[in-house]
Enzyme design. Structure first.
Site, PDB file in Angstrom:
ATOM      1  N   LYS A  82       0.857  -1.197   0.000  1.00  0.00           N
ATOM      2  CA  LYS A  82       0.000   0.000   0.000  1.00  0.00           C
ATOM      3  C   LYS A  82       0.892   1.247   0.000  1.00  0.00           C
ATOM      4  O   LYS A  82       1.840   1.339   0.782  1.00  0.00           O
ATOM      5  CB  LYS A  82      -0.864  -0.002   1.259  1.00  0.00           C
ATOM      6  CG  LYS A  82      -2.293   0.453   1.096  1.00  0.00           C
ATOM      7  CD  LYS A  82      -2.991   0.402   2.451  1.00  0.00           C
ATOM      8  CE  LYS A  82      -4.487   0.502   2.311  1.00  0.00           C
ATOM      9  NZ  LYS A  82      -5.162   0.528   3.635  1.00  0.00           N
TER      10      LYS A  82
HETATM   11  O1  G3P Z   1      -8.684   1.248   4.939  1.00  0.00           O
HETATM   12  C1  G3P Z   1      -8.762   2.595   5.319  1.00  0.00           C
HETATM   13  C2  G3P Z   1      -9.541   2.709   6.587  1.00  0.00           C
HETATM   14  O2  G3P Z   1      -8.945   1.932   7.601  1.00  0.00           O
HETATM   15  C3  G3P Z   1      -9.684   4.141   7.047  1.00  0.00           C
HETATM   16  O3  G3P Z   1     -10.832   4.183   7.814  1.00  0.00           O
HETATM   17  O4  G3P Z   1     -12.378   5.069   9.519  1.00  0.00           O
HETATM   18  O5  G3P Z   1      -9.937   5.747   9.533  1.00  0.00           O
HETATM   19  O6  G3P Z   1     -11.477   6.585   7.726  1.00  0.00           O
HETATM   20  P1  G3P Z   1     -11.154   5.464   8.694  1.00  0.00           P
END
Ligand code: G3P
Length: 217
Positions: A83
């Protein structure tokens, strides 16, 4: 649509992997930090539990170090997907790794223009963060629609991996607009099972069955 688990929690992955609908896993530096475990060991264990792509994110910001980190992460297991962030250094790293046959997931995407560049850099997956856009009152799912349209217009093979998923409706909407993958926190996966009418209907079936006094076994 493929479902990936968005977590680095080994217990959550172990609990859901036997269901057969875990098509991959995504992690990021915050999820690794939350796990409290060594990154390399955690990614290796996840790759052994799940056959599909397992995203492991570089933490450098310059292309040279990103590439070195990406190569080291890719060497952990055949199903590691490196990634990289959607920055100039991240996309040049994406191109170098993809040209060498490594799966790359380009993350932290927030615009169609960014998604176009990631596809041209050879990304296997693009990760638009819909929840964070919605948090700002922007249209996260609208971004997914735009990317799906652009990729279809030019036959880009990059898969749209909907990330920053906040709830069941995000998963449903992602499928309705034709995304390739949704990466879903385990709690949202568990919520996908639930409906009050299912619970009530089952309770009624079992009550009526109990009244018969019969047993199947
Ligand atoms: O895969 C990306 C994800 O983990 C981000 O999620 O909730 O931090 O926006 P969030």
């Amino acid at each position: 649509m493929k479902l990936f688990l968005d977590t680095a929690n080994l217990d959550d992955i172990a609990a859901l992997a036997p269901t057969g609908f875990v098509d991959g896993v995504t992690t990021n530096p915050s999820l690794i930090a939350k796990s409290g475990r060594d990154m390399t060991a955690t990614i290796a264990e996840i790759c052994a539990m799940v056959d599909g792509p397992v995203s492991a994110e570089v933490t450098a910001t310059d292309a040279e170090t990103m590439l070195a980190e990406g190569r080291k992460l890719a060497a952990i297991a055949d199903n590691v997907c490196v990634k990289v962030p959607l920055t100039p250094a991240g996309l040049s790293t994406c191109k170098a790794l993809a040209d060498n046959g490594t799966m790359v997931n380009v993350t932290l995407c927030f615009s169609p223009a960014q998604a176009m560049l990631a596809a041209k850099a050879g990304a296997r997956f693009i990760s638009p963060f819909i929840g964070r856009l919605d948090d700002l009152g922007r249209d996260g799912m609208g971004l997914i629609e735009d990317i799906v349209t652009i990729y279809a217009n030019y036959d880009f093979p990059t898969e749209v991996l909907v990330a920053s998923v906040r709830g069941v409706q995000h998963v449903v909407d992602a499928a309705l607009v034709g995304a390739d993958v949704a990466t879903v926190p385990p709690a949202v996966i568990h919520a996908m099972y639930k409906h009050p009418m299912t619970d009530a209907g089952l309770e009624a079936f079992l009550k009526d069955w109990k009244d018969t006094g019969q047993s199947i076994l």
